[in-house]
Each structure stands twice: as C-alpha cells, then as structure tokens.
Design an enzyme around this catalytic site. Structure first.
Site, short mmCIF file in Angstrom:
data_model
loop_
_atom_site.label_atom_id
_atom_site.label_comp_id
_atom_site.label_asym_id
_atom_site.label_seq_id
_atom_site.Cartn_x
_atom_site.Cartn_y
_atom_site.Cartn_z
N TYR A 1 -13.65 27.78 -38.27
CA TYR A 1 -13.42 29.13 -37.74
C TYR A 1 -13.92 30.19 -38.72
O TYR A 1 -14.61 31.14 -38.34
CB TYR A 1 -11.92 29.31 -37.47
CG TYR A 1 -11.53 30.58 -36.76
CD1 TYR A 1 -11.66 30.69 -35.38
CD2 TYR A 1 -11.01 31.67 -37.46
CE1 TYR A 1 -11.28 31.85 -34.72
CE2 TYR A 1 -10.64 32.83 -36.80
CZ TYR A 1 -10.77 32.92 -35.43
OH TYR A 1 -10.40 34.06 -34.77
N ILE B 1 -6.72 39.15 -26.06
CA ILE B 1 -7.43 40.36 -26.49
C ILE B 1 -8.47 40.77 -25.44
O ILE B 1 -8.67 41.96 -25.17
CB ILE B 1 -8.09 40.11 -27.86
CG1 ILE B 1 -7.01 39.98 -28.95
CG2 ILE B 1 -9.08 41.21 -28.21
CD1 ILE B 1 -7.52 39.44 -30.28
N ASP C 1 -18.60 29.19 -18.25
CA ASP C 1 -18.48 28.66 -19.61
C ASP C 1 -19.61 29.30 -20.41
O ASP C 1 -20.79 28.98 -20.19
CB ASP C 1 -18.61 27.13 -19.59
CG ASP C 1 -18.56 26.54 -20.99
OD1 ASP C 1 -18.65 27.30 -21.98
OD2 ASP C 1 -18.45 25.31 -21.10
N VAL C 2 -19.25 30.22 -21.31
CA VAL C 2 -20.30 30.99 -21.99
C VAL C 2 -21.10 30.16 -22.99
O VAL C 2 -22.11 30.64 -23.52
CB VAL C 2 -19.72 32.27 -22.67
CG1 VAL C 2 -19.16 33.23 -21.64
CG2 VAL C 2 -18.70 31.93 -23.74
N ASP D 1 -15.01 34.15 -17.73
CA ASP D 1 -14.01 33.29 -18.38
C ASP D 1 -14.01 31.93 -17.72
O ASP D 1 -14.36 31.80 -16.54
CB ASP D 1 -12.61 33.95 -18.27
CG ASP D 1 -11.66 33.45 -19.35
OD1 ASP D 1 -11.40 32.23 -19.42
OD2 ASP D 1 -11.17 34.27 -20.14
N1 LIG Z 1 -5.43 36.27 -31.76
C1 LIG Z 1 -5.78 36.47 -33.03
O1 LIG Z 1 -4.95 36.45 -33.95
C2 LIG Z 1 -7.21 36.75 -33.38
C3 LIG Z 1 -7.49 37.18 -34.69
C4 LIG Z 1 -8.79 37.43 -35.04
C5 LIG Z 1 -9.81 37.27 -34.13
N2 LIG Z 1 -9.52 36.83 -32.87
C6 LIG Z 1 -10.63 36.63 -31.94
O2 LIG Z 1 -10.44 37.38 -30.76
C7 LIG Z 1 -11.04 36.71 -29.66
C8 LIG Z 1 -10.02 36.54 -28.54
O3 LIG Z 1 -8.93 35.78 -29.04
P1 LIG Z 1 -7.54 35.66 -28.28
O4 LIG Z 1 -6.52 35.54 -29.33
O5 LIG Z 1 -7.41 36.71 -27.23
O6 LIG Z 1 -7.72 34.21 -27.61
P2 LIG Z 1 -7.09 33.59 -26.27
O7 LIG Z 1 -7.11 32.12 -26.51
O8 LIG Z 1 -5.82 34.27 -25.91
O9 LIG Z 1 -8.17 33.98 -25.17
C9 LIG Z 1 -9.45 33.45 -25.23
C10 LIG Z 1 -10.08 33.55 -23.85
O10 LIG Z 1 -11.39 32.99 -23.92
C11 LIG Z 1 -11.56 32.11 -22.83
N3 LIG Z 1 -12.56 31.09 -23.17
C12 LIG Z 1 -12.41 30.05 -24.03
N4 LIG Z 1 -13.52 29.30 -24.06
C13 LIG Z 1 -14.40 29.89 -23.19
C14 LIG Z 1 -15.70 29.56 -22.77
N5 LIG Z 1 -16.34 28.48 -23.24
N6 LIG Z 1 -16.30 30.37 -21.85
C15 LIG Z 1 -15.66 31.44 -21.35
N7 LIG Z 1 -14.41 31.80 -21.72
C16 LIG Z 1 -13.80 31.02 -22.63
C17 LIG Z 1 -10.19 31.53 -22.57
O11 LIG Z 1 -10.09 30.99 -21.26
C18 LIG Z 1 -9.29 32.74 -22.80
O12 LIG Z 1 -9.14 33.53 -21.63
C19 LIG Z 1 -11.57 35.38 -30.22
O13 LIG Z 1 -12.94 35.50 -30.53
C20 LIG Z 1 -10.75 35.18 -31.47
O14 LIG Z 1 -11.40 34.37 -32.41
C21 LIG Z 1 -8.24 36.58 -32.46
#
Ligand SMILES: NC(=O)c1ccc[n+]([C@@H]2O[C@H](COP(=O)([O-])OP(=O)(O)OC[C@H]3O[C@@H](n4cnc5c(N)ncnc54)[C@H](O)[C@@H]3O)[C@@H](O)[C@H]2O)c1
Length: 242
Positions: A147, A21, A54-55, A40
């Site tokens: 979560y 996302i 690392d955020v 990231d």
């Molecule tokens: N995919 C879904 O179904 C979904 C649904 C609801 C909410 N969300 C939320 O959307 C957001 C993005 O999710 P996604 O599905 O794209 O996840 P993803 O796992 O595809 O991507 C997450 C990104 O965050 C980065 N990341 C992880 N830990 C980190 C850190 N400590 N510091 C910096 N970067 C870090 C990862 O390297 C990755 O690029 C999240 O907050 C997730 O909870 C996702």
C-alpha cells in the site's frame, strides 16, 4: 465568492464511488452542481450515473469513460478514488497480493487519468484528483509495504502528470488522508491497540470523517484551485507535521 466552489455544468467521474470516501465525494460534487458518474464494482442505487466497472480492466474503463462522455456530454473532472490495502509484513505478502494492490491503486489510476485526459483536452482542460494517503508520504505505523509503495507512486505520478498536462489546462492533484473510518479501515478501527497507536500520531486528537476528505476533493476540483496543480494535500489531523 460562492462560485469558487461551484461545479455547475461540469461532468465528473468518481471511481470507487459506491462507498466510503468516494460516496461522500460523489455527494459533495453533486451538491456543488456537477453531474457525477460513479464507477464501482458495486455501484449501488441512488442519484447520478452509476456504472458497474472494474477499473483494473482497461477495456472496461475505456468503455465506461466513453459512456460517461456520451451521456454527460464530456468529462471535466476525474476523482481516482478506488483503492485497496493488504496489510501484511513485507516478508509474507505474496507476489499476487502485491500486484493486486499496485494494479488498483496505481495502474488503474494511471490508465483512468490517461483516458480521461483525452476527453478533457477536447473541453480545453479539466481536473484530476487522486486519492493518495499519508502512507504515500511516510513509512506508516504498521507493516503495509504494498500500500505504501502504491501511494508513494501516486504522489509522484501526480506531480509528473501535472507537469506533462499543464499546457493542456489539465490540473492534477492528490489528497492524502490519514485514517478515516470506512470499510477499508475496519481492521484498524476494530483493533484497540492499533487505534491507540494511530491516535498517538494524531496531534489534533480527532480523525477526519469521509466528508472532510470530500471537502478537499471538492476544493481541488473546483475553480477555487484553478492555479493549484501537482500538489498533495494532506487531510491528516497533523500526522505529517511531526
Ligand atoms: N479510509 C482511509 O483511512 C483512507 C486513508 C487514506 C487513503 N485512503 C484512500 O481513499 C480511497 C477510498 O478509500 P475508502 O476508505 O473510501 O475505501 P472503501 O473500501 O470504503 O471504498 C472503496 C470503493 O472502491 C470500490 N472498488 C474496489 N475495487 C474496485 C475496482 N477494481 N473497480 C472499481 N471500484 C472498486 C469498492 O467497491 C468501494 O466502493 C482509496 O484509494 C484509499 O486508499 C483511504
């Protein structure tokens, strides 16, 4: 009319922008004219300012935002997107696992917002978009307590910061997606029984793609939403309407 969704001259940050996302949001904000910095663990290659960070590390976050402000001239938009899930029954999740979910999904989001708000005030305002989840607004359909707790907190933190910073011209909103196919949801999409349960809670019969979530992020970041703050916008194919 078209200017409602333009971000020309704006400097934006997307945390976790390397994949999923966050990557889709980065692309769309760039298409809308923003300069985007992506923070990231794995920033990858491509357009925009890519910073390995690392955020959950407050000092690293402080340094990264200072660098963005220096290189892009300020900070107008922050998309707090980095997140993780450890899907385990509440009785089985360890304290360290619980904490790691809270540290990233909630505490890093709070710290990033607080640092970004300092820079936004200097520009007379800004927009923060948090990635919440339908799991922050419902008990979900399988055990995922850490979560759900973190995302529920994001929902109410969004409201609290929106009120606290409204007088500074800083809008704070959230997007609450349903299940979207990314690395985060491989365990769900690769499990036919779980996917069937998800679809049973999907009135529209189709799940959003990452671009559908990015569209909501763009709306909330853009002038189109200049009078919108403190809201949580579901992109959920009807999940929460039941
Ligand atoms: N995919 C879904 O179904 C979904 C649904 C609801 C909410 N969300 C939320 O959307 C957001 C993005 O999710 P996604 O599905 O794209 O996840 P993803 O796992 O595809 O991507 C997450 C990104 O965050 C980065 N990341 C992880 N830990 C980190 C850190 N400590 N510091 C910096 N970067 C870090 C990862 O390297 C990755 O690029 C999240 O907050 C997730 O909870 C996702």
């Amino acid at each position: 009319m078209n200017d409602l969704f333009r971000l020309d001259g704006k400097a934006a940050i997307v945390t976790g922008g390397g994949h999923g996302i966050g990557a889709a949001s980065t692309r769309l904000l760039q298409q809308a004219g923003a300069q985007v910095a992506l923070l990231d663990l794995e920033p990858g290659e491509g357009a925009g300012l890519r910073i390995a960070c690392d955020v959950t590390d407050e000092a690293a976050l402080e340094d990264a935002l200072a660098r963005v402000a220096r290189e892009l001239g300020g900070i107008d938009i922050l998309v707090n997107n980095a997140g993780r899930a450890i899907r385990k029954p509440a009785a089985e999740i360890t304290r360290a696992e619980w904490q790691s979910v809270i540290d990233l999904n909630l505490t890093a989001l709070f710290l990033g917002s607080r640092i970004a708000a300092r820079y936004m005030r200097r520009r007379g305002g800004g927009s923060i978009v948090n990635l919440a989840s339908i799991m922050g607004l419902s008990g979900g359909i399988f055990p995922n307590a850490s979560y759900q707790a973190s995302k529920g907190a994001v929902v109410n933190l969004t409201r609290a910061l929106a009120l606290e910073w409204a007088a500074d011209g800083i809008r704070v909103n959230a997007v609450a997606p349903t299940f979207v196919r990314t690395a985060l949801t491989v365990p769900v999409f690769s499990n036919p029984a779980l996917l069937e349960a998800v679809m049973a809670h999907t009135p529209l019969g189709v799940l959003p793609e990452v671009e559908d979530i990015a569209a909501a992020v763009l709306y909330l970041a853009a002038p189109a939403a200049r009078c919108v703050t403190g809201i949580v916008l579901p992109v959920d194919s009807g999940y929460l309407a039941r």
